[in-house]
Design a protein around this motif. Structure first.
Motif, PDB file in Angstrom:
ATOM      1  N   ALA A 225      -1.159  -3.396 -13.886  1.00 32.45           N
ATOM      2  CA  ALA A 225      -0.551  -2.130 -13.466  1.00 32.45           C
ATOM      3  C   ALA A 225       0.797  -2.389 -12.795  1.00 32.45           C
ATOM      4  CB  ALA A 225      -1.487  -1.382 -12.520  1.00 32.45           C
TER       5      ALA A 225
ATOM      6  N   GLY B  86       4.392  -1.553 -14.547  1.00 31.87           N
ATOM      7  CA  GLY B  86       5.369  -0.736 -13.847  1.00 31.87           C
ATOM      8  C   GLY B  86       6.735  -1.386 -13.809  1.00 31.87           C
TER       9      GLY B  86
ATOM     10  N   TYR C 110       4.163   1.969 -21.537  1.00 29.90           N
ATOM     11  CA  TYR C 110       4.290   1.808 -20.089  1.00 29.90           C
ATOM     12  C   TYR C 110       4.980   2.989 -19.395  1.00 29.90           C
ATOM     13  CZ  TYR C 110       2.473  -2.713 -21.160  1.00 29.90           C
ATOM     14  OH  TYR C 110       1.637  -3.715 -21.614  1.00 29.90           O
TER      15      TYR C 110
ATOM     16  N   TYR D 237       2.978   4.099 -16.535  1.00 30.47           N
ATOM     17  CA  TYR D 237       2.895   3.230 -15.359  1.00 30.47           C
ATOM     18  C   TYR D 237       4.030   3.566 -14.381  1.00 30.47           C
ATOM     19  CZ  TYR D 237      -0.509   0.359 -17.904  1.00 30.47           C
ATOM     20  OH  TYR D 237      -1.616  -0.099 -18.578  1.00 30.47           O
TER      21      TYR D 237
ATOM     22  N   VAL E 216       1.299   3.263 -10.209  1.00 29.68           N
ATOM     23  CA  VAL E 216       1.167   1.903  -9.686  1.00 29.68           C
ATOM     24  C   VAL E 216       0.586   1.941  -8.279  1.00 29.68           C
ATOM     25  CG1 VAL E 216       2.442  -0.154  -8.963  1.00 29.68           C
ATOM     26  CG2 VAL E 216       3.006   0.961 -11.133  1.00 29.68           C
TER      27      VAL E 216
END
Length: 850
Positions: free
Chosen positions: A70, A74, A190, A193, A198
């Motif tokens: 995660a 990010g 992503y 994220y 996050v």
């Protein structure tokens, strides 16, 4: 390591996660300090605890154990959205421009395309592949199926799909705009994220995450390509059910930012022992052979079938070139067979391919112990491997040994494995019912034997014996050799179902019962079995001579080599691994005449990527290699990891071990079992549901066993996250036999946050119980502010940490005051589906006063 210990001094930025090198690798950590002192390099430490590494950092972030993907995902999102990427590197040196097949679906619901819920696996990976075609740059893509909406029949094909192959002519879009090009898929993967996501998953506050993202990606600010960042990790990443994919995420981030192949860059694993790298190089893993060649399967009915399966063919855009170095697999493999079976390996019998065992199931660590518990494994030989302490799930391992017929332990001290029947809780009456016969063989210690060690940096270095083994202790190779010779004599005398592999095994050592390791090293290097000639240079290698390197290996039986990546370590010029030259002309820490590193004495892997497309270094002040136009070849301070005469205009990819010739942001056709991109899944034991997809919280491919000892805890009963770690004062499970180490750390302890201690009424040095679904660990409380409570998806969560070293063997410094319980009584036997590593670094417990 893609780079090496000394090379860390060349970096401008360090991200250290899943490791604590200041305490666990203190000698190597000096190079990080060199980078800070001499280059003003910045260091970011991300760890569940504030460690001594964190104390040297410019920025420390406390992370919940098991949520690294995660955080890294990010970072990828931040780099892309803020244009902190190496654009030319990305387009030309990675598969960012490659177009993926229509029907591929990203895991917005936690599952990629092709998942078979009944079988619990990805049965159809055909969409995890590149589209065949040509240049699609600038084409209209309006009709392309988005990656979040697979065709209705994609997950359930009418008939089983044949094993997919990489297409030879890959479709690509150099503008990176096609919705199914790898770059756009990665960006889409992503986008979820966000800093807020996050924070929910990792517990790292949004502002701290953004500060870390800005700092790490600053090396690419305003398109700067001179600076470079490195990522450093250890088993805090590998020992998770998503361990392989954590490392993949780091590699993707480094490719995205153009940091792989460069001095001061790379993805660098810190190996916890002096020779772990060497052990895996020599087939320490069940599914590989020496040099990471693939182990044969039952479906590999002959040599040709095997070689067809494991030898890749190039897969790239037509105008590009790919060295595809693993196309040489037949040369590596046949030479390996010749090293094993000598004259018995002939072209007529497929070079004795049928002598090799075929891997018919999972023989990884946790499966061995599960099979022993279930009566399938009747005996074990444990040399330098304390299985009871290593775990996971010590209780299960002890009870598995109770069911074995025999156990052979080669060690320098009695350990928990050789005395498993003395574990706390086993009564004298129960001991009488254990029928396992235990043989204890006294072995030589590290100072009592010669040989080589391969460190994290792939440097193969010879060491010399300081003194002979004491008493009846024997060298490891002598024990193995003498067992082998006796087994061979039994086969000669009594025959057997299949004696050929034993009777024909090459054993051409000067002293068969005491094989000199120098001769073993020469065997690994390889030699010519017939006169060889390089037609381009006219160089001749006579039969019987040592080979200069793996470029000389043949697939016709005229060369032998025990491990192709070690070819070049002991040549006709002598033992390269015994060299101690201290010259370093470049000042980059290459030291080309000190020891020898695989492959080919190359210090930085994929170093062609240290130059732009024209062959000029991205940073002229850290020149590794470069194209020499006058000579028509690559030259440099390091050994070029490339085809020596490939002109830059040929557009040969720098990642020569991949069929594509480029770095893989997208891992195609089942390179990894659980998905082409890493996805955050919660540890098997987690205090929360996965915020990304609560209905698919864990990795769907995680292996769970079914014995009474394989219990999984729930957050309702166990709400505290526990992680394990090592101490500087102890070396795994051995130094508890050394009085000085024991005086430094005489007994176990558990680090717990001040706030948790206050809630439980615990004070420092109180004896506490740490209880998981599998066992209870008893030790003194070490109340500290190095661990703090975290907010995880709106829920207050505590983390605790405990060292792994003490057990029920060793010097009883505090006899009667120490419960002598192993740390791995607590850990679950659930594993990463790719590397089969247990999840020892993030699981649930509760804490009570004893």
């Amino acid at each position: 390591m893609t780079n090496g210990w000394i090379d860390i001094k060349n970096t401008d930025m360090m991200l250290i996660m899943g490791g604590n090198p200041a305490e666990n690798h203190p000698c190597g950590f000096k190079w990080a300090m060199e980078a800070k002192r001499n280059r003003n390099a910045k260091l970011i430490s991300v760890d569940p605890r504030f460690t001594r590494t964190s104390a040297t950092a410019d920025l420390f972030l406390q992370i919940r154990a098991g949520t690294d993907i995660a955080f890294l995902g990010g970072l990828i999102r931040y780099a892309i959205e803020n244009n902190r990427v190496a654009h030319d590197y990305l387009v030309n040196y990675t598969n960012a421009a490659f177009v993926v097949k229509e029907g591929f679906k990203l895991p917005e619901d936690g599952l990629y395309s092709g998942f078979d819920s009944a079988a619990g696996t990805y049965a159809d990976k055909s969409t995890w592949n590149y589209q065949e075609g040509g240049d699609m740059s600038g084409a209209t893509h309006a009709a392309a199926t988005p990656a979040h909406a697979a065709p209705a029949d994609a997950a359930h094909p009418a008939t089983p799909a044949p094993p997919p192959l990489l297409p030879p002519n890959v479709a690509y879009d150099l503008t990176l705009q096609h919705p199914r090009c790898v770059f756009q898929l990665m960006r889409q993967q992503y986008l979820r994220y966000t800093p807020e996501m996050v924070e929910r998953i990792t517990g790292i506050p949004r502002d701290q995450f953004l500060r870390a993202s800005e700092l790490f990606t600053s090396v690419r600010k305003n398109g700067d390509m001179k600076k470079v960042a490195t990522i450093i990790y250890a088993v805090g990443w590998t020992q998770h059910t998503s361990g392989t994919q954590i490392i993949r995420t780091a590699a993707m981030l480094q490719l995205l930012m153009g940091n792989v192949g460069r001095a001061g860059g790379g993805v660098n694993a810190l190996r916890g022992h002096s020779n772990i790298q060497g052990a895996t190089d020599m087939a320490g893993l069940f599914d590989s052979l020496p040099g990471y060649l693939k182990a044969p399967l039952p479906t590999d009915t002959d040599l040709a079938t095997y070689l067809k399966r494991v030898t890749p063919t190039a897969s790239k855009p037509t105008p590009w070139d790919s060295m595809n170095y693993y196309s040489n697999t037949p040369k590596f493999f046949v030479s390996f067979l010749k090293s094993l079976y000598g004259d018995a390996a002939t072209k007529q019998n497929g070079f004795a391919f049928d002598y090799l065992p075929k891997v018919d199931r999972d023989y990884s660590w946790t499966h061995i112990w599960d099979d022993m518990y279930n009566g399938k494994v009747k005996g074990m030989m444990a040399f330098g491997m304390n299985g009871v302490m290593i775990g996971p799930d010590t209780n299960k391992n002890i009870n598995a040994l109770k069911k074995a017929d025999w156990l052979v332990v080669g060690e320098i001290y009695p350990d928990e494995t050789s005395e498993f029947w003395k574990a706390p809780g086993i009564t004298t009456d129960e001991q009488k019912t254990i029928n396992t016969t235990v043989y204890r063989l006294p072995c030589a210690g590290f100072a009592e034997k010669d040989g080589s060690m391969t460190n994290s940096a792939r440097w193969v270095t010879w060491k010399y014996a300081a003194l002979p083994p004491p008493g009846q202790a024997r060298l490891d190779q002598d024990i193995i050799a003498q067992i082998f010779l006796r087994v061979r004599d039994l086969y000669k005398k009594d025959g057997g179902k299949f004696p050929d592999p034993i009777l024909n095994l090459s054993w051409a050592y000067a002293d068969a019962a005491h094989p000199p390791l120098a001769q073993v090293a020469m065997e690994l290097n390889g030699k010519a079995l017939a006169d060889l000639k390089d037609e381009a240079t006219g160089q001749v290698i006579k039969a019987g001579q040592q080979l200069p390197g793996f470029a000389w290996l043949k697939d016709d039986g005229t060369t032998m080599c025990g491990n192709w990546i070690y070819s070049g370590c002991w040549t006709e010029a002598g033992a390269q691994i015994q060299r101690r030259g201290t010259d370093d002309p470049s000042g980059l820490g290459v030291f080309p005449n000190f020891s020898w590193s695989w492959p080919a004495n190359r210090r930085v892997l994929y170093n062609r990527a240290s130059c732009n497309q024209e062959g000029k270094p991205w940073d002229p002040e850290r020149k590794q290699i470069w194209w020499n136009e006058a000579a028509g070849k690559w030259a440099g301070n390091d050994v070029p990891d490339f085809k020596p005469d490939s002109h830059p205009k040929d557009h040969m990819g720098p990642f020569i071990m991949n069929p594509e010739g480029v770095g893989r942001l997208f891992a195609p056709i089942g390179v990894l079992l659980d998905g082409p991109f890493p996805e955050h899944y919660e540890p098997i034991e987690s205090p929360i549901k996965n915020p990304l997809h609560p209905d698919q919280s864990n990795n769907p491919l995680v292996k769970k066993f079914k014995t009474p000892y394989d219990k999984i805890g729930t957050p309702e009963e166990y709400s505290i996250v526990c992680t394990t770690y090592r101490l500087t004062e102890h070396y795994h499970y051995w130094t508890k036999n050394n009085p000085m180490n024991v005086q430094l750390i005489p007994e176990p302890f558990v680090e717990i946050p001040v706030e948790l201690a206050d809630e439980k009424g615990i004070r420092g040095a109180d004896t506490i119980k740490v209880i998981s679904a599998r066992g209870t660990y008893i030790a003194k409380a070490f109340v500290t502010r190095r661990l703090k409570p975290m907010m995880i998806d709106g829920k207050k969560v505590y983390q605790i940490g405990l060292p792994i070293h003490q057990g029920f063997r060793g010097i009883p410094e505090d006899e009667g005051r120490d419960a002598r319980t192993p740390a791995n009584l607590l850990t679950p036997a659930v594993t990463d589906p790719n590397a089969h590593t247990p999840e020892s670094k993030g699981f649930l417990v509760r804490v009570e006063k004893a």
